[in-house]
Design a protein around this motif. Structure first.
Motif, mmCIF file in Angstrom:
data_model
loop_
_atom_site.group_PDB
_atom_site.id
_atom_site.type_symbol
_atom_site.label_atom_id
_atom_site.label_comp_id
_atom_site.label_asym_id
_atom_site.label_seq_id
_atom_site.Cartn_x
_atom_site.Cartn_y
_atom_site.Cartn_z
ATOM 1 N N LYS A 183 -9.992 -3.364 -8.273
ATOM 2 C CA LYS A 183 -11.227 -2.623 -8.495
ATOM 3 C C LYS A 183 -10.967 -1.139 -8.709
ATOM 4 O O LYS A 183 -11.517 -0.527 -9.630
ATOM 5 N N HIS A 184 -10.143 -0.542 -7.870
ATOM 6 C CA HIS A 184 -9.945 0.911 -7.904
ATOM 7 C C HIS A 184 -8.709 1.352 -8.682
ATOM 8 O O HIS A 184 -8.588 2.520 -9.047
ATOM 9 N N GLY A 185 -7.773 0.434 -8.889
ATOM 10 C CA GLY A 185 -6.552 0.786 -9.610
ATOM 11 C C GLY A 185 -5.537 1.499 -8.727
ATOM 12 O O GLY A 185 -5.805 1.840 -7.578
ATOM 13 N N TYR A 186 -4.352 1.687 -9.270
ATOM 14 C CA TYR A 186 -3.296 2.455 -8.597
ATOM 15 C C TYR A 186 -3.333 3.885 -9.133
ATOM 16 O O TYR A 186 -3.699 4.117 -10.275
ATOM 17 N N SER A 187 -2.953 4.835 -8.327
ATOM 18 C CA SER A 187 -2.878 6.218 -8.794
ATOM 19 C C SER A 187 -1.440 6.705 -8.706
ATOM 20 O O SER A 187 -0.651 6.231 -7.887
ATOM 21 N N ARG A 188 -1.102 7.634 -9.567
ATOM 22 C CA ARG A 188 0.255 8.193 -9.573
ATOM 23 C C ARG A 188 0.567 8.872 -8.243
ATOM 24 O O ARG A 188 1.667 8.747 -7.714
ATOM 25 N N LYS A 189 -0.421 9.574 -7.705
ATOM 26 C CA LYS A 189 -0.192 10.284 -6.447
ATOM 27 C C LYS A 189 0.123 9.294 -5.328
ATOM 28 O O LYS A 189 0.983 9.548 -4.476
ATOM 29 N N LEU A 190 -0.564 8.178 -5.340
ATOM 30 C CA LEU A 190 -0.365 7.163 -4.312
ATOM 31 C C LEU A 190 1.046 6.591 -4.348
ATOM 32 O O LEU A 190 1.644 6.309 -3.317
ATOM 33 N N LEU A 191 1.601 6.440 -5.547
ATOM 34 C CA LEU A 191 2.908 5.807 -5.711
ATOM 35 C C LEU A 191 4.063 6.789 -5.805
ATOM 36 O O LEU A 191 5.208 6.412 -5.561
ATOM 37 N N GLU A 192 3.773 8.041 -6.150
ATOM 38 C CA GLU A 192 4.849 9.004 -6.377
ATOM 39 C C GLU A 192 4.989 10.063 -5.285
ATOM 40 O O GLU A 192 6.086 10.570 -5.046
ATOM 41 N N ASP A 193 3.891 10.411 -4.622
ATOM 42 C CA ASP A 193 3.907 11.499 -3.636
ATOM 43 C C ASP A 193 4.226 10.937 -2.250
ATOM 44 O O ASP A 193 3.374 10.325 -1.598
ATOM 45 N N LYS A 194 5.440 11.157 -1.766
ATOM 46 C CA LYS A 194 5.857 10.585 -0.485
ATOM 47 C C LYS A 194 5.154 11.221 0.710
ATOM 48 O O LYS A 194 5.142 10.658 1.808
ATOM 49 N N ASN A 195 4.553 12.397 0.511
ATOM 50 C CA ASN A 195 3.837 13.066 1.603
ATOM 51 C C ASN A 195 2.370 12.651 1.683
ATOM 52 O O ASN A 195 1.724 12.838 2.705
ATOM 53 N N PHE A 196 1.843 12.102 0.604
ATOM 54 C CA PHE A 196 0.428 11.730 0.561
ATOM 55 C C PHE A 196 0.154 10.479 1.392
ATOM 56 O O PHE A 196 -0.831 10.398 2.118
ATOM 57 N N ASN A 197 1.029 9.500 1.283
ATOM 58 C CA ASN A 197 0.836 8.242 1.998
ATOM 59 C C ASN A 197 2.177 7.758 2.545
ATOM 60 O O ASN A 197 2.721 6.758 2.102
ATOM 61 N N PRO A 198 2.747 8.493 3.536
ATOM 62 C CA PRO A 198 4.085 8.146 4.028
ATOM 63 C C PRO A 198 4.154 6.765 4.665
ATOM 64 O O PRO A 198 5.067 5.997 4.398
ATOM 65 N N ILE A 199 3.186 6.436 5.538
ATOM 66 C CA ILE A 199 3.151 5.115 6.165
ATOM 67 C C ILE A 199 1.701 4.644 6.205
ATOM 68 O O ILE A 199 0.841 5.304 6.786
ATOM 69 N N ASN A 200 1.435 3.531 5.566
ATOM 70 C CA ASN A 200 0.112 2.923 5.640
ATOM 71 C C ASN A 200 0.153 1.942 6.817
ATOM 72 O O ASN A 200 0.642 0.821 6.688
ATOM 73 N N TYR A 201 -0.318 2.393 7.942
ATOM 74 C CA TYR A 201 -0.195 1.601 9.164
ATOM 75 C C TYR A 201 -0.949 0.273 9.089
ATOM 76 O O TYR A 201 -0.565 -0.693 9.751
ATOM 77 N N ARG A 202 -2.020 0.223 8.299
ATOM 78 C CA ARG A 202 -2.769 -1.032 8.184
ATOM 79 C C ARG A 202 -1.905 -2.128 7.565
ATOM 80 O O ARG A 202 -1.891 -3.261 8.040
ATOM 81 N N GLY A 203 -1.185 -1.771 6.518
ATOM 82 C CA GLY A 203 -0.314 -2.741 5.871
ATOM 83 C C GLY A 203 0.865 -3.128 6.741
ATOM 84 O O GLY A 203 1.211 -4.308 6.860
ATOM 85 N N VAL A 204 1.494 -2.128 7.359
ATOM 86 C CA VAL A 204 2.672 -2.378 8.200
ATOM 87 C C VAL A 204 2.294 -3.225 9.417
ATOM 88 O O VAL A 204 3.006 -4.184 9.763
ATOM 89 N N ILE A 205 1.180 -2.895 10.053
ATOM 90 C CA ILE A 205 0.742 -3.654 11.232
ATOM 91 C C ILE A 205 0.410 -5.102 10.850
ATOM 92 O O ILE A 205 0.776 -6.046 11.556
ATOM 93 N N SER A 206 -0.276 -5.280 9.724
ATOM 94 C CA SER A 206 -0.626 -6.628 9.271
ATOM 95 C C SER A 206 0.627 -7.446 9.002
ATOM 96 O O SER A 206 0.704 -8.640 9.344
ATOM 97 N N TRP A 207 1.602 -6.817 8.400
ATOM 98 C CA TRP A 207 2.878 -7.471 8.088
ATOM 99 C C TRP A 207 3.588 -7.896 9.374
ATOM 100 O O TRP A 207 4.056 -9.033 9.496
ATOM 101 N N LEU A 208 3.656 -6.990 10.346
ATOM 102 C CA LEU A 208 4.341 -7.283 11.607
ATOM 103 C C LEU A 208 3.632 -8.370 12.413
ATOM 104 O O LEU A 208 4.274 -9.262 12.970
ATOM 105 N N ILE A 209 2.305 -8.305 12.469
ATOM 106 C CA ILE A 209 1.552 -9.310 13.233
ATOM 107 C C ILE A 209 1.777 -10.697 12.647
ATOM 108 O O ILE A 209 2.038 -11.668 13.369
ATOM 109 N N GLY A 210 1.705 -10.802 11.321
ATOM 110 C CA GLY A 210 1.915 -12.096 10.679
ATOM 111 C C GLY A 210 3.302 -12.646 10.946
ATOM 112 O O GLY A 210 3.462 -13.843 11.252
ATOM 113 N N PHE A 211 4.317 -11.773 10.865
ATOM 114 C CA PHE A 211 5.696 -12.223 11.085
ATOM 115 C C PHE A 211 5.908 -12.664 12.527
ATOM 116 O O PHE A 211 6.516 -13.708 12.784
#
Length: 466
Positions: free
Chosen positions: A376-404
């Protein structure tokens, strides 16, 4: 090529001229390998009826729809899978899944090298040579050389080669099917008792999914990023899904029939060698030659995706260094499996047991992120290229760890015995499917429904969707 192209994480538009049919042949050739015959025989081992076994091959193979949908992210952006994975996991949070996927790629590459080596041994034995460790070592050397030569292939050349071997191997598989049908013990096959739909059928489906759609999902966008962004998304997804599922259904179906003529197929230390007992000698020779030729570019997919994964975690090594590293891996691991462990099926199932859960958790988060946010929203260059903008997305990491962790609690591995690995979860891959469901559900609730998704939809750097 100018410097901007060298450092860009996105494929230049002039190189994005692929057609959906290209993806069909690429994924078809990657999944029509001789290993599928062994999968068919393993399915029989789940104590299912013939109808249930056929249904397992169809349902399990259609898990490739996961790869088909995830590949759309590559078509829309021109970026590879684990660059796009930075969105749900964060720039640094993406490192661990990327490294695990790299291990997975190298593991599957080693499994394929073992398959190619065993197929080469089978060819020599069919030609009259005696099977021993020396012949196995020579066959390993020959196949590794063929794989490393394939590194010289361009993407366009790879597509052409995959297309040729799809036709060749596919035609031979149909010929073998025609030979096997009258040799099949239909009385035995059709009178097999039905197994439990929960305790036998579902674990069998999970096993096929873990070794097909879920395993290949980590390379889903690596080849669709070459697609013209104006191509129909439906055509791209369908080409990938059918390219992976159709050959799997056919080759595993042949494995089901072959299991009655060759009862030891699933348990043999060299399952490719016992196949020749059910075939005329001349057909076996041609089949082995074609299988070896088809496995070579298939291994190249693993090599290429491994190199792309290194780039995704900012390890920009020289091509020569990467090739040396990959060469060492495909010498050491297959040598261990072939000469020390001497347990091809056991190694395959142990590999799927650990890596399968880790990749299932990652692919589920990526899939939900794309389907409910990115589409729906697409990917943005800043989201994928700027390491300071989104260093760790805890929602994704936590979901990954809980499932594993949940999947681990329901599984028995060589490093850990889960307290809930009993009943229908005992000794099978059903925990992989559980991992996929749990990670996706958690991410959907804390990442999609939370309403706090500004980090996901920031587009100040420019949308990548066409």
């Amino acid at each position: 090529m100018n410097e901007s192209k060298k450092t860009s994480i996105f494929l230049p538009h002039e190189e994005r001229n692929g057609k959906p049919l290209d993806l069909f042949f690429l994924w078809c050739a990657a999944n029509i390998g001789i290993l599928g015959l062994v999968y068919g025989a393993i399915i029989i081992g789940f104590k299912l009826s013939f109808f249930q076994s056929v249904l397992v091959t169809i349902v399990g193979s259609l898990s490739f729809i996961l790869v088909g949908i995830m590949s759309l992210a590559g078509k829309e952006t021109g970026a590879i899978t684990f660059i796009l994975s930075r969105a749900p996991f964060g720039f640094k949070g993406n490192y661990i899944p990327s490294i695990i996927a790299l291990v997975g790629h190298m593991g599957w590459l080693s499994i394929n090298v073992c398959t190619g080596t065993l197929t080469t041994v089978s060819l020599f034995v069919t030609l009259g040579f005696k099977s021993n460790n020396i012949l196995t070592a020579i066959s390993l050397g020959i196949f590794i050389i063929l794989v490393l030569i394939s590194v010289l292939f361009s993407h366009e050349t790879l597509i052409k080669i995959q297309t040729i071997f799809t036709y060749l191997f596919g035609s031979l598989t149909l010929i073998i099917l025609a030979i096997l049908i009258p040799k099949t013990n239909w009385n035995l096959l059709l009178n097999m008792k039905s197994g439990s739909w929960i305790g036998n059928f579902l674990p069998a489906v999970a096993f096929v999914m873990a070794g097909t759609g879920i395993s290949w999902s980590s390379a889903s966008a690596d080849y669709s990023c070459h697609q013209n962004p104006k191509n129909s998304s439906r055509s791209v997804a369908a080409s990938v899904t059918l390219g992976g599922a159709v050959p799997l259904i056919i080759i595993m179906g042949v494995g089901l029939l072959l299991s009655t003529a060759v009862p030891d197929l699933a348990n043999s230390s060299n399952p490719t060698q016992v196949i020749r007992g059910a075939l005329p000698r001349w057909i076996a020779i041609i089949y082995y030659l074609t299988a070896i030729g088809g496995l070579t570019p298939q291994c190249f997919l693993g090599l290429k995706s491994s190199k792309l994964l290194l780039d995704a975690i900012n390890i920009h090594a020289k091509n020569a260094s990467v090739v040396i590293f990959q060469a060492l891996i495909i010498i050491i691991l297959p040598s261990y499996i072939l000469f020390i462990a001497q347990d091809f099926q056991g190694t395959l199932e142990s590999f799927l047991g650990i890596l399968g859960k880790l990749l299932a958790a990652w692919s589920s988060v990526f899939f939900i992120d794309y389907l409910f946010i990115r589409k729906k929203h697409g990917y943005s260059r800043k989201l994928l290229e700027d390491k300071n903008f989104n260093p760790i997305n805890y929602r994704g990491v936590i979901s990954w760890l809980i499932g594993f962790v949940v999947g681990l609690l329901f599984s028995n591995t060589f490093i850990f015995n889960g307290p809930f690995a009993v009943g229908i979860f005992k000794g099978n891959s059903l925990n992989v499917l559980l991992t996929f469901v749990v990670s996706g559900a958690v991410y959907y609730f804390i990442g999609v429904l939370s309403g706090k998704s500004t980090v996901y939809t920031e587009s100040t750097g420019g949308e990548l969707n066409e």
